[in-house]
Design a protein around this motif. Structure first.
Motif: not given
Length: 337
Positions: A38-41, A250-253, A263-265
């Motif tokens: 799916w889209k990045a999540e 956070s690096p992945a986010d 895909e918000s914080d």
């Protein structure tokens, strides 16, 4: 989340866009293309963390993560040799490919619990999945051939209940009688943010749904020719998941939000919290065997349930759809217990 089957011409075009196939990117690196379901999540967070922290690079792998999405059938891309690794959304994927004669194998289950659920508005007449029998349910097109089969078998749901869900939550938000599929790690948060109410959430896994989720899948050809590459990818992914849950995500986010700005914080933080609370990544067999764990017993349970309902023939060689060769080694286990 489910994907529609690609037409042949469209698939050929997509396959051409995913440049790959074990070409040396640098002196010692093996180039790998990994496509998600799916889209990045945040549900892909461990893989993005391994990429962001250079864990794949350290293992000698030059990994490119391509996000999936509506209309992208990553299982077909993998079966056609158009990508090297792919995420299978649930346990149906490997067995469907076995039945189709494709030599594709699950080598890791990132999630011990499938995050699929049904949501309702607060209402007194529904307090369990059993209470939804006979009521309209909005599900995506592909869901009728996966988790809805289990709901039919366990609770007596029928196809007459199915209503289309197109990943637009507006119809659910405005209709107090609506029932909709979702991921427990994302849609309930979005309902609260956009609808201003807390939905009732019924997680299939809590009712005995035996499917794994976020399965890492690879061709048998790759396993036979490059088992070291498969092991390196699995090990780096496991470490990535541990770091994503226990260190700084956070690096992945940042990579996730770059690939999918929607895909918000807030969504990501909610997903991480839910994955931890539900033991989705480190619960179940993973608590003893390590992240990515799979067992013969769990696969047998899934197959027995589905074959009994006629989804698969009783003589299907379901064991051809997975291997325990690369997991259950307790990697990153000592640090988390």
């Amino acid at each position: 989340m489910m994907r529609r089957v690609l037409k042949r011409a469209a698939m050929i075009a997509l396959a051409a866009a995913f440049t790959l196939h074990l070409r040396p990117a640098a002196a010692a690196d093996t180039k790998i293309t990994f496509v998600t379901d799916w889209k990045a999540e945040a549900e892909h967070g461990g893989f993005y963390e391994a990429l962001a922290l250079g864990l794949y690079k350290k293992a000698g792998l030059d990994v490119t993560i391509r996000q999936g999405g509506p209309g992208i059938d990553n299982m077909q891309l993998l079966a056609a040799g158009a990508v090297d690794f792919a995420i299978g959304s649930n346990s149906f994927g490997p067995l469907n490919l076995v039945q189709a004669g494709a030599h594709v194998v699950a080598v890791m289950a990132a999630s011990q619990k499938d995050p699929q659920c049904l949501m309702t508005h607060p209402r007194p007449d529904i307090k369990s999945l059993a209470d939804i029998k006979g009521k309209p349910v909005m599900i995506a097109a592909g869901s009728a051939d996966t988790f809805f089969l289990w709901l039919k078998a366990k609770y007596g749901y029928s196809d007459s209940q199915i209503r289309p869900y197109t990943f637009n939550m507006a119809p659910f938000l405005v209709n107090k009688n609506a029932i909709q599929q979702g991921y427990i790690s994302s849609e309930p948060y979005l309902v609260e943010q956009q609808g201003g109410f807390k939905p009732q959430v019924f997680l299939f896994a809590d009712a005995g749904y035996p499917s794994y989720a976020s399965l890492v899948m690879v061709s048998q050809t790759m396993i036979d020719a490059h088992p070291d590459v498969v092991q390196k990818f699995v090990d780096a992914s496991i470490q990535g998941w541990y770091d994503y849950l226990h260190a700084d995500p956070s690096p992945a986010d940042k990579l996730i939000e770059k690939d999918d700005p929607d895909e918000s914080d807030g969504v990501i933080a909610y997903a991480i919290k839910t994955m931890k609370a539900e033991g989705m990544i480190e619960g179940g067999d993973a608590a003893k065997l390590g992240i990515g764990a799979m067992t013969d017993a769990r696969w047998k349970t899934f197959f027995d349930v589905m074959s009994k309902e006629g989804v698969y023939p009783a003589n299907l060689d379901y064991k051809a759809g997975y291997t325990l060769r690369f997991v259950d080694k307790g990697l990153a286990l000592a640090a988390s217990h």
